[in-house]
Design an enzyme around this catalytic site. Structure first.
Site, PDB file in Angstrom:
ATOM      1  N   LYS A 116     -40.158 -77.648 -26.200  1.00  0.00           N
ATOM      2  CA  LYS A 116     -39.323 -78.746 -25.709  1.00  0.00           C
ATOM      3  C   LYS A 116     -37.885 -78.670 -26.193  1.00  0.00           C
ATOM      4  CE  LYS A 116     -43.082 -81.787 -24.777  1.00  0.00           C
ATOM      5  NZ  LYS A 116     -43.633 -83.111 -24.945  1.00  0.00           N
ATOM      6  N   TYR A 203     -35.208 -93.605 -28.495  1.00  0.00           N
ATOM      7  CA  TYR A 203     -36.403 -94.150 -27.844  1.00  0.00           C
ATOM      8  C   TYR A 203     -35.950 -95.166 -26.806  1.00  0.00           C
ATOM      9  CZ  TYR A 203     -40.864 -96.403 -27.106  1.00  0.00           C
ATOM     10  OH  TYR A 203     -41.985 -96.913 -26.516  1.00  0.00           O
ATOM     11  N   LYS A 238     -51.266 -90.796 -15.936  1.00  0.00           N
ATOM     12  CA  LYS A 238     -50.803 -91.466 -14.727  1.00  0.00           C
ATOM     13  C   LYS A 238     -51.990 -92.044 -13.958  1.00  0.00           C
ATOM     14  CE  LYS A 238     -47.089 -88.120 -14.614  1.00  0.00           C
ATOM     15  NZ  LYS A 238     -46.735 -86.745 -14.191  1.00  0.00           N
ATOM     16  N   GLU A 288     -39.216 -83.394 -19.721  1.00  0.00           N
ATOM     17  CA  GLU A 288     -39.869 -82.082 -19.772  1.00  0.00           C
ATOM     18  C   GLU A 288     -40.019 -81.510 -18.383  1.00  0.00           C
ATOM     19  OE1 GLU A 288     -43.937 -81.711 -20.962  1.00  0.00           O
ATOM     20  OE2 GLU A 288     -44.542 -83.558 -19.990  1.00  0.00           O
ATOM     21  N   ARG A 292     -45.935 -75.960 -13.009  1.00  0.00           N
ATOM     22  CA  ARG A 292     -47.203 -75.819 -12.274  1.00  0.00           C
ATOM     23  C   ARG A 292     -47.274 -76.859 -11.171  1.00  0.00           C
ATOM     24  NH1 ARG A 292     -49.523 -80.538 -13.879  1.00  0.00           N
ATOM     25  NH2 ARG A 292     -48.920 -81.220 -15.953  1.00  0.00           N
TER      26      ARG A 292
HETATM   27  P1  ADP Z   1     -45.980 -84.725 -23.225  1.00  0.00           P
HETATM   28  O1  ADP Z   1     -45.610 -83.301 -22.975  1.00  0.00           O
HETATM   29  O2  ADP Z   1     -46.869 -84.877 -24.406  1.00  0.00           O
HETATM   30  O3  ADP Z   1     -46.432 -85.448 -22.003  1.00  0.00           O
HETATM   31  P2  ADP Z   1     -43.344 -86.029 -22.974  1.00  0.00           P
HETATM   32  O4  ADP Z   1     -42.101 -85.580 -23.670  1.00  0.00           O
HETATM   33  O5  ADP Z   1     -43.423 -85.785 -21.506  1.00  0.00           O
HETATM   34  O6  ADP Z   1     -44.609 -85.423 -23.732  1.00  0.00           O
HETATM   35  O7  ADP Z   1     -43.542 -87.577 -23.243  1.00  0.00           O
HETATM   36  C1  ADP Z   1     -44.729 -88.230 -22.894  1.00  0.00           C
HETATM   37  C2  ADP Z   1     -44.483 -89.716 -22.746  1.00  0.00           C
HETATM   38  O8  ADP Z   1     -43.997 -90.285 -23.978  1.00  0.00           O
HETATM   39  C3  ADP Z   1     -43.431 -90.082 -21.722  1.00  0.00           C
HETATM   40  O9  ADP Z   1     -43.965 -90.130 -20.417  1.00  0.00           O
HETATM   41  C4  ADP Z   1     -43.003 -91.446 -22.221  1.00  0.00           C
HETATM   42  O10 ADP Z   1     -44.001 -92.399 -21.877  1.00  0.00           O
HETATM   43  C5  ADP Z   1     -43.035 -91.291 -23.717  1.00  0.00           C
HETATM   44  N1  ADP Z   1     -41.725 -90.851 -24.225  1.00  0.00           N
HETATM   45  C6  ADP Z   1     -41.350 -89.583 -24.520  1.00  0.00           C
HETATM   46  N2  ADP Z   1     -40.063 -89.545 -24.943  1.00  0.00           N
HETATM   47  C7  ADP Z   1     -39.609 -90.812 -24.906  1.00  0.00           C
HETATM   48  C8  ADP Z   1     -38.344 -91.435 -25.213  1.00  0.00           C
HETATM   49  N3  ADP Z   1     -37.311 -90.742 -25.663  1.00  0.00           N
HETATM   50  N4  ADP Z   1     -38.255 -92.772 -25.050  1.00  0.00           N
HETATM   51  C9  ADP Z   1     -39.305 -93.502 -24.597  1.00  0.00           C
HETATM   52  N5  ADP Z   1     -40.510 -92.988 -24.305  1.00  0.00           N
HETATM   53  C10 ADP Z   1     -40.668 -91.652 -24.440  1.00  0.00           C
END
Ligand code: ADP
Length: 450
Positions: A116, A203, A238, A288, A292
């Site tokens: 990431k 956040y 989801k 991210e 895929r």
């Molecule tokens: P993963 O690869 O584990 O899915 P992500 O980086 O996509 O990790 O984050 C997963 C979830 O965590 C996001 O969909 C969101 O709900 C929450 N999240 C991640 N980063 C943030 C952020 N900076 N602020 C608020 N929520 C976040």
């Protein structure tokens, strides 16, 4: 060249890929574990091969068994579907090393997006907007980490570079919690992902989840297929997805998607991919990239008329995309409800034998499922048993069609989340459009208390 495709996945997505093979006249081989040997979609495949015992680690996650299955069946291509090994650079490389085509991006792109911190840096370089955060991995020195957090502004979220599946992250509200949160997340990252590297972001407290679908060939051409909103989530899973995302400005989507396509070009991306964003105060922030096919790809197919799996197979075979951005048009609104075999109260998986299964039918409705009466839902895998996708000229028609679909489905023998989906279709916040990612869990907690 005469191609043959090994489908290295199971369930509804395996059947979806079979359908694309039939459309293109590509013979296919369906893999199965011992638990899935009797499934109808396995029997109805052109050919099938058992790759190991029920446990995913021994079958659908077993790289040598899958590569061997491809070799002995004379397959020339491997489609990983979603989940399992679909974002595993080692699998992509093992397939390529065997002289076969991996239906997906090159291992280098999977690796780059799987980390990431690297993904964030690549997006910043391409001009894709990211959440304010640490410029690179967090240092060891806690004083320095404190300084970075102050600069970002609390609350912050500490995340593992190698994290996934919603694990390996911690929200920190105030500085006093920072040191412990960093230590715990680092330890978790080390044990769960084998990589202690961390980074930090601001956040966001009330974001929505909005994502962009892209399609690229290996010849430098790429298009985006618009956006989806996947904010209805429980435990980062989801539950409902829709396209387009209600109320998000077209101009913003076009602008950010163009930057995403630049990023794809720089990394030599090939195939379908999804850029995930958090959306808050009319701004998109990259979180991210999924390298895929997504579970929710059908909503995009419904509004664009483009068969994403077919496109994946065509570009994997070396065909140019044959589409430019002006060829992509968007029509109406589509909503997908994930139907899971789960207890409606505890929400725990509810495996077992399906006694009766009568899927819905109706105008603008698509049902992607491998289920039938008599099918045994295994406890070994994900509880997704079907996807209902309703399309209409506008969002309210799509919702009405989905309500009808949910009301006319008949399933006995197992529990499902159809009652939850029915309630959500009638929920005021959902119907208004634009609820945030915390909405579903918060509203369920409030209901429990009442
Ligand atoms: P993963 O690869 O584990 O899915 P992500 O980086 O996509 O990790 O984050 C997963 C979830 O965590 C996001 O969909 C969101 O709900 C929450 N999240 C991640 N980063 C943030 C952020 N900076 N602020 C608020 N929520 C976040």
């Amino acid at each position: 060249m005469n191609h043959k495709l090994l489908i290295a996945n199971r369930g509804e997505i395996a059947l979806r890929i079979q359908r694309a093979c039939r459309k293109l006249g590509i013979p296919h081989v369906q893999v199965c574990s011992q638990a899935d040997q009797d499934a109808r979609y396995v029997h109805e495949a052109d050919q099938s091969i058992c790759i190991g015992p029920a446990r995913a680690r021994d079958s659908y996650l077993n790289i040598p068994a899958l590569v061997y299955a491809a070799r002995v069946t004379g397959s020339t291509m491997v489609h990983p579907g979603y989940g399992f090994l679909s974002e595993n650079a080692g699998f992509s490389a093992a397939v390529a090393d065997d002289g076969l085509i991996f239906v997906g991006p090159p291992a280098s792109a999977i690796l780059a997006m799987g980390n990431k911190v690297r993904a964030r840096q690549a997006m910043i370089a391409a001009g894709v907007p990211c959440i304010p955060g640490s410029p690179g991995p967090l240092p060891d020195d806690i004083a320095e980490i404190r300084r970075i957090a102050q600069q970002i502004g609390y609350p912050v979220i500490v995340k593992a570079s190698g994290g996934g599946g919603g694990r390996g992250m911690r929200v920190v509200q105030v500085e006093a919690e920072l040191e412990e949160a960093v230590a715990l997340t680092r330890e978790e990252a080390r044990t769960a992902f084998g990589n202690p590297e961390l980074y930090m972001e601001r956040y966001l407290t009330t974001p929505r989840h909005v994502e962009l679908q892209v399609l690229c060939d290996g010849h430098g051409n790429g298009v985006h297929l618009g956006d989806r909103d996947c904010s209805m989530q429980r435990r980062h899973q989801k539950v409902i997805e829709e396209a387009p995302a209600p109320g998000v400005l077209r101009q913003l989507i076009e602008q950010v998607a163009a930057r995403c396509l630049d990023a794809c070009k720089s990394m030599g991306y090939r195939g379908a991919g999804t850029f995930e964003f958090l959306y808050e105060n009319d701004e998109l922030f990259f979180i991210e990239m999924n390298t895929r096919l997504q579970v929710e790809h059908p909503v995009t197919e419904m509004i664009t008329g483009i068969d994403i799996v077919e496109a994946q197979l065509r570009v994997a075979m070396g065909e140019p995309l044959g589409l430019s951005q002006s060829d992509i048009t968007f029509s109406g609104h589509a909503i997908e409800c994930r139907i899971n075999a789960e207890n409606p109260v505890t929400m725990l998986p509810s495996p077992g034998c399906v006694i009766e299964w009568q899927p819905p039918e109706g105008e603008g409705l698509r049902v992607d499922t491998h289920l039938y009466s008599g099918y045994a839902v295994s406890a070994h895998y994900d509880s997704l048993i079907a996807k209902f996708i309703a399309h209409g000229p506008d969002r309210s028609t799509a919702i009405a069609r989905m309500e009808n679909a949910l009301a006319t489905t008949h399933v006995t023998g197992i529990d499902t989340n159809i009652p939850l989906q029915t309630r959500l279709m009638q929920d005021d916040a959902f119907r208004a459009g634009g609820a945030g990612i915390n909405y579903l869990e918060t509203s369920m907690k409030t209901e429990e208390k009442e």
